[in-house]
Design a protein around this motif. Structure first.
Motif: not given
Length: 176
Positions: A43-61
């Motif tokens: 929710k902050s000005e520091a947030f960069i959506p492209e740099l919030s990254i998930v790893a998934e295996i079989d559609n499970k985060i």
């Protein structure tokens, strides 16, 4: 085991919250509130959506990493950088290279967005393998008292830390 790395989206928020909670549940050097930090940073000005990254295996985060904006400030200048905090992997998937994949992928995305460096607080032995060095080598200081061996920085591009020195200024969301 095919690992898919992608940008986090709003539908992932609840899964990521639970993932972070589980990842840090047994961590000795944790306040066990990292999941709330991520919520505040989103929710902050520091947030960069492209740099919030998930790893998934079989559609499970199974993993998540977040890089947010910060500054290094001295008497005459201010330098933009990134904070890496936190990197989280479900306990049953830890030790399988997922955190490493998230870090390296995040570095590439950050570089592509024009960022030159990343600063973190973490285990020296772990982060050194990615090229992180001690902040004190560059006369970069933390705004709070922490062991020097846990304050680390990496240049994402050649000369990415040239002439950078001063005190790290974290976004307010880190302290709320």
């Amino acid at each position: 085991m095919e690992i898919k790395l992608r940008q986090e989206n709003e539908n992932d928020f609840e899964s990521v919250f639970q993932l972070i909670e589980k990842a840090f549940e047994k961590e000795e050097y944790s306040d066990h509130k990292e999941q709330f930090l991520v919520e505040r940073l989103r929710k902050s000005e520091a947030f960069i959506p492209e740099l919030s990254i998930v790893a998934e295996i079989d559609n499970k985060i199974i993993g998540h990493i977040l890089f947010t904006k910060l500054k290094v400030v001295n008497d005459s200048d201010s330098f933009e950088s990134l904070a890496l905090a936190p990197v989280s992997v479900l306990p049953e998937f830890q030790g399988k290279g997922i955190g490493s994949k998230l870090i390296l992928y995040g570095h590439e995305i950050a570089k592509g967005l024009g960022y030159k460096s990343v600063i973190l607080l973490g285990h020296q032995d772990y982060y050194a393998r990615f090229g992180y060095e001690l902040c004190e080598k560059y006369n970069i200081k933390m705004p709070f008292d922490v062991p020097a061996e846990n304050c680390m920085v990496i240049a994402l591009i050649e000369d990415g830390l040239k002439d950078v020195s001063g005190e790290v200024v974290y976004p307010k969301a880190f302290f709320e």
